[in-house]
Design an enzyme around this catalytic site. Structure first.
Site, PDB file in Angstrom:
ATOM      1  NE  ARG A   1     103.831  56.069 -12.688  1.00  0.00           N
ATOM      2  CZ  ARG A   1     104.116  55.624 -13.911  1.00  0.00           C
ATOM      3  NH1 ARG A   1     103.145  55.184 -14.691  1.00  0.00           N
ATOM      4  NH2 ARG A   1     105.343  55.587 -14.334  1.00  0.00           N
TER       5      ARG A   1
ATOM      6  CB  ALA B   1     108.334  51.087 -21.993  1.00  0.00           C
TER       7      ALA B   1
ATOM      8  CG  HIS C   1      97.935  51.737 -25.987  1.00  0.00           C
ATOM      9  ND1 HIS C   1      98.006  52.664 -26.991  1.00  0.00           N
ATOM     10  CD2 HIS C   1      99.216  51.356 -25.735  1.00  0.00           C
ATOM     11  CE1 HIS C   1      99.265  52.840 -27.341  1.00  0.00           C
ATOM     12  NE2 HIS C   1     100.012  52.047 -26.592  1.00  0.00           N
ATOM     13  CG  ASP C   2     101.006  53.475 -22.089  1.00  0.00           C
ATOM     14  OD1 ASP C   2     100.767  53.496 -23.314  1.00  0.00           O
ATOM     15  OD2 ASP C   2     102.142  53.238 -21.635  1.00  0.00           O
ATOM     16  CB  THR C   3      98.961  56.290 -25.912  1.00  0.00           C
ATOM     17  OG1 THR C   3     100.341  55.954 -25.760  1.00  0.00           O
ATOM     18  CG2 THR C   3      98.852  57.624 -26.630  1.00  0.00           C
TER      19      THR C   3
END
Length: 489
Positions: free
Chosen positions: A17, A13, A236-238
């Protein structure tokens, strides 16, 4: 083949990269190299807080081209991003409306409508997802009620990672782990819930059935003409970060620390009891049929805003000054919804302290001390909630992500939680993204196999709790500070 080269596009957010991974299957060594890093920030467009997704796409393509121009043969690409936000497309695949951010205030007052019209327990029974005012279910309801003229143009709704994969491949996909963050996926069927979707006013035809991580979405054609498969990772990045968390055993919890802090544990079953609902626990989807039982915490967003507002550029110096200050003079609840997106974060923090008859933090270091102490105490409170939920205490906490580089916060966390903290790896989301790609390429067997690779290749830093620390003595006193308007129903 001995070597594999995989590219992870990891969008958070606040930054993005493009990372190149090199995996030696013979020696099971895994290295990462940053190819391109860029800023991701909100912008005001027609009165809405929006994402500049054209700029993000440009940076993604630039990073991919840089790899190709080095003459490296890429085996696969994967994309992960933050959750809940989406892009609408028409029948021709052109965007409809704006890519509005979850931090926009258009969802104000929407969630209470759902609690009355559908019922809190019914929503939770169907989705198993925590109540956050910016979940996709409430964003879509806001859209269809506030901008009904747009809905007739919409043919597809893609979550952020699926949108960028579509832009690279021309193929649409709805990846499961990120789809669960919407609060629109039925926890029993792993498909979109008809009742919840109907309430939003969105059409089910906008969505395809969610697919689990590991399938190939399509190909990106590089400038040299090679077709490179784009893999649906745990987008989802998590979810990706948890995959790369070297959890030692079932008594290990994790904390993915970045703009958001997400604290939880891995489970083969969801927790949807009345107790879980009361604690606002979420059961987000993971890879290999695992659930990420966790809670969202506002995290380092508060610090990021203070740094920006006060033009602080030397973070290590600030942390050193902060460490020299006494602990727990200023305490707030970081999950108070007043901190979602205030006009002035440091003024909001000061107001929260003033309203609870505390000293008011004035200096940069005092504001940082307030944030760090408050986060650590909230971590301890939530870890206790999670332990009560599953009926067993945790013996170790793994902190991953960019926030794990903050040694002061890590030690405060260990002291407040009263358990050993293992910090690292920093680029957990990127590594988890790469892990799914390597499994898809048949280089690794499963998540447990991949975690062994992570443990062997990345050093962790251990923090031992100090039960006599000032913050440890404040844990029991922190509860009253949580009697605020939290990010929940």
């Amino acid at each position: 083949m001995t070597f594999r080269h995989c590219v992870a596009v990891d969008l958070g957010a606040s930054s993005g990269r493009v990372m190149l991974a090199r995996y030696d299957s013979k020696h099971r060594t895994l290295t990462l190299r940053e190819i391109h890093r860029f800023v991701n920030c909100l912008q005001k467009t027609d009165g809405f807080d929006t994402w500049d997704i054209d700029s993000l796409e440009k940076d993604i393509r630039l990073g991919l081209k840089k790899v190709c121009n080095e003459g490296i043969l890429i085996d696969s690409i994967g994309i992960d991003t933050w959750g809940v936000d989406y892009v609408l497309l028409d029948k021709q695949g052109q965007r409809v409306g704006l890519p509005v951010s979850y931090r926009d205030n258009r969802t104000t007052g929407i969630m209470p409508q759902a609690l009355v019209q559908i019922g809190k327990s019914e929503i939770y029974r169907r989705s198993g997802i925590q109540f956050l005012p910016f979940n996709t279910i409430y964003q879509l309801r806001a859209l269809t009620k506030q901008q009904p003229e747009l809905t007739a143009q919409v043919a597809h709704a893609l979550l952020m990672p699926d949108y960028f994969s579509y832009r690279l491949t021309g193929e649409m996909n709805w990846e499961y782990t990120n789809a669960t963050t919407t609060q629109l996926v039925n926890i029993n069927t792993d498909d979109w819930d008809d009742t919840l979707l109907a309430w939003t006013g969105a059409k089910k035809s906008w969505f395809g059935r969610p697919s689990h991580p590991g399938n190939v979405i399509g190909d990106w054609i590089c400038p040299q003409g090679n077709r490179i498969p784009v893999v649906a990772v745990a987008s989802h990045d998590t979810a990706s970060a948890v995959i790369a968390s070297p959890l030692a055993n079932k008594h290990s919890a994790y904390l993915s620390s970045g703009t958001w802090s997400l604290m939880g544990f891995e489970s083969k079953k969801p927790y949807t009891t009345d107790e879980a609902l009361a604690a606002n626990i979420t059961n987000e989807g993971g890879a290999e049929g695992r659930y990420r039982v966790l809670k969202n915490i506002m995290g380092l967003w508060l610090l990021q805003r203070v740094l920006k507002e006060r033009r602080i550029t030397d973070l290590p110096a600030l942390i050193a000054q902060t460490e020299a200050l006494p602990a727990c003079r200023f305490l707030i609840n970081p999950n108070d919804d007043r901190f979602i997106n205030p006009d002035d974060m440091h003024a909001e923090i000061q107001a929260a302290c003033r309203e609870t008859d505390q000293p008011v933090p004035v200096s940069d270091a005092e504001l940082a001390r307030c944030i760090f102490d408050s986060l650590a105490l909230l971590y301890a409170d939530i870890l206790h909630e999670l332990a009560n939920l599953r009926g067993e205490k945790f013996t170790q906490l793994h902190i991953v992500g960019g926030g794990c580089q903050n040694a002061l916060l890590n030690q405060l966390c260990a002291d407040a939680c009263g358990i050993r903290v293992m910090a690292g790896p920093v680029e957990a989301s990127t590594l988890g993204n790469i892990g799914i790609q390597l499994m898809t390429l048949d280089e690794l067997n499963n998540i447990d196999d991949f975690r062994q690779v992570v443990s062997a290749n990345y050093d962790l830093t251990t923090y031992i709790p100090n039960p006599d620390s000032e913050i440890a003595r404040h844990v029991a006193q922190f509860q009253p500070k949580r009697q605020t308007k939290e990010l929940c129903a």
